[in-house]
Design an enzyme around this catalytic site. Structure first.
Site, PDB file in Angstrom:
ATOM      1  N   VAL A 146       0.824  -1.215   0.000  1.00 48.93           N
ATOM      2  CA  VAL A 146       0.000   0.000   0.000  1.00 48.93           C
ATOM      3  C   VAL A 146       0.854   1.260   0.000  1.00 48.93           C
ATOM      4  CG1 VAL A 146      -1.877  -1.201   1.191  1.00 48.93           C
ATOM      5  CG2 VAL A 146      -0.174   0.051   2.552  1.00 48.93           C
ATOM      6  N   ASP A 147       2.147   1.112  -0.335  1.00 45.40           N
ATOM      7  CA  ASP A 147       3.103   2.207  -0.188  1.00 45.40           C
ATOM      8  C   ASP A 147       3.250   3.102  -1.412  1.00 45.40           C
ATOM      9  OD1 ASP A 147       4.646   0.607  -1.944  1.00 45.40           O
ATOM     10  OD2 ASP A 147       5.649  -0.373  -0.252  1.00 45.40           O
ATOM     11  N   HIS A 162      -4.460  -4.316  -2.311  1.00 44.01           N
ATOM     12  CA  HIS A 162      -4.934  -3.937  -0.982  1.00 44.01           C
ATOM     13  C   HIS A 162      -5.086  -2.434  -0.820  1.00 44.01           C
ATOM     14  CE1 HIS A 162      -2.986  -7.991   0.291  1.00 44.01           C
ATOM     15  NE2 HIS A 162      -4.252  -8.151  -0.049  1.00 44.01           N
ATOM     16  N   CYS A 170     -14.277   8.511   2.787  1.00 36.68           N
ATOM     17  CA  CYS A 170     -15.296   8.530   3.839  1.00 36.68           C
ATOM     18  C   CYS A 170     -16.137   7.268   3.750  1.00 36.68           C
ATOM     19  CB  CYS A 170     -16.179   9.772   3.697  1.00 36.68           C
ATOM     20  SG  CYS A 170     -17.583   9.788   4.847  1.00 36.68           S
ATOM     21  N   CYS A 173     -20.103   8.668   2.846  1.00 35.62           N
ATOM     22  CA  CYS A 173     -20.475   9.256   1.552  1.00 35.62           C
ATOM     23  C   CYS A 173     -19.517   8.921   0.426  1.00 35.62           C
ATOM     24  CB  CYS A 173     -20.609  10.773   1.676  1.00 35.62           C
ATOM     25  SG  CYS A 173     -19.034  11.655   1.875  1.00 35.62           S
ATOM     26  N   CYS A 221     -15.285  13.601   8.045  1.00 36.11           N
ATOM     27  CA  CYS A 221     -15.462  13.971   6.641  1.00 36.11           C
ATOM     28  C   CYS A 221     -16.016  15.387   6.549  1.00 36.11           C
ATOM     29  CB  CYS A 221     -16.411  12.983   5.965  1.00 36.11           C
ATOM     30  SG  CYS A 221     -16.863  13.432   4.270  1.00 36.11           S
ATOM     31  N   ASN A 287      12.076 -14.629  -3.149  1.00 33.94           N
ATOM     32  CA  ASN A 287      11.743 -14.199  -1.785  1.00 33.94           C
ATOM     33  C   ASN A 287      12.761 -14.758  -0.804  1.00 33.94           C
ATOM     34  OD1 ASN A 287       9.623 -12.955   0.073  1.00 33.94           O
ATOM     35  ND2 ASN A 287       9.790 -15.016   0.941  1.00 33.94           N
ATOM     36  N   GLY A 289      13.415 -16.521   2.309  1.00 35.76           N
ATOM     37  CA  GLY A 289      12.653 -17.351   3.229  1.00 35.76           C
ATOM     38  C   GLY A 289      11.590 -18.152   2.507  1.00 35.76           C
TER      39      GLY A 289
END
Length: 315
Positions: A146-147, A162, A170, A173, A221, A287, A289
């Site tokens: 989400v960065d 995500h 809001c 609304c 809001c 990756n 791990g």
């Protein structure tokens, strides 16, 4: 692009705001939150090179491990992830919606962490994927992060599975604003409020005590007085079916799948790996791990994304 249709105005503002970030300096990566691993083995480089060269419409899914080299911690990395460093856990969707005190705690921590979190820049791995898109190699990119670092890098064929913490909406609304704009509202409501963080967490959070957040004021809001929430899928919430269907369509158009920087422990992303297996697509995993795909991936590489991906020649 899915998010461009639904968030066109806000999304363009985020992209324009970070346009200058496309020319990223070649400074050394920030390895504070990167698990220890060996340098890429030449044989592994050759294997990934062969995989990418044979791919014509590559579907890429990225996770938190691609952004740790930009200085953003993840949840699960051994020794350095949030779960390894502390017993703190991310906020749950239901808790945020029903509890004013939970929202106060979340926004206070986010307010303190925002200046640092929003300043993070893409690393070499983000830039490589951007370049693969420009060259026509990468068909679609799905990020679990989400960065906004893929957007900052200049990627356009991307779905933020995500959501993105750089946007706020809001719950009542649906009005939308930039997170940077909300920061100004926080400052206006809390002109004398100050707090020193005791640690940094993923997704823009820092560690604060209950006493520190007690007097923090949270704006409502401006249009309807409703609850403001970051445009992210919190733990306990689900990704919209519209977005899931869109990603499945992009996967159906692809001929191979690369997973970079994710253990794929969360089903919202793992489902697409299962779909790729069902379609008998070759799957490569990069990756540090173990991952949920290790037993059926065509190729598993245990290296840093920002160290291995730049070694791959894409024509």
């Amino acid at each position: 692009m899915f998010s461009a249709r639904k968030w066109s105005g806000v999304f363009r503002a985020v992209r324009l705001h970070h346009f200058r970030s496309r020319s990223i300096s070649r400074a050394s990566p920030n390895l504070t939150f990167v698990p220890a691993c060996l340098p890429p083995d030449p044989a592994e480089v050759e294997e990934l090179q062969h995989f990418v060269s044979n791919s014509k419409r590559l579907f890429v899914m990225t996770g938190a491990g691609i952004s740790t080299e930009s200085g953003i911690p993840d949840y699960r990395s051994e020794g350095v992830g949030l779960y390894a460093r502390t017993d703190r856990r991310p906020i749950q969707h239901a808790e945020f919606v029903r509890s004013a005190s939970a929202r106060q705690r979340y926004w206070a921590r986010n307010f303190v962490g925002w200046p640092q979190f929003s300043s993070h820049q893409p690393n070499k791995a983000h830039l490589v994927l951007r370049d693969w898109e420009k060259l026509g190699k990468l068909h679609w990119l799905v990020t679990q992060n989400v960065d906004a670092l893929h957007t900052k890098a200049g990627s356009q064929r991307v779905t933020e599975l995500h959501g993105c913490i750089h946007r706020v909406f809001c719950l009542a609304c649906g009005d939308r604003i930039l997170r940077s704009e909300l920061q100004e509202h926080f400052e206006a409501l809390n002109p004398t409020w100050k707090a020193e963080a005791f640690g940094v967490a993923p997704d823009g959070d820092v560690f604060l005590t209950d006493e520190q957040v007690r007097n923090f004021q949270v704006p409502a809001c401006r249009k309807c007085g409703g609850i403001l929430k970051p445009d992210v899928t919190f733990f306990g919430d689900t990704v919209s079916q519209e977005k899931v269907h869109f990603v499945h369509q992009r996967l159906a158009e692809s001929d191979s799948m690369l997973i970079a920087g994710s253990s794929m422990q969360v089903y919202s992303g793992y489902r697409f790996a299962l779909a790729a297996r069902e379609k008998k697509l070759p799957i490569a995993v990069l990756n540090i791990g173990p991952t949920r795909l290790d037993h059926f991936a065509s190729l598993k590489l245990n290296s840093r994304c920002g160290e291995l991906l730049p070694l791959i020649v894409c024509k």
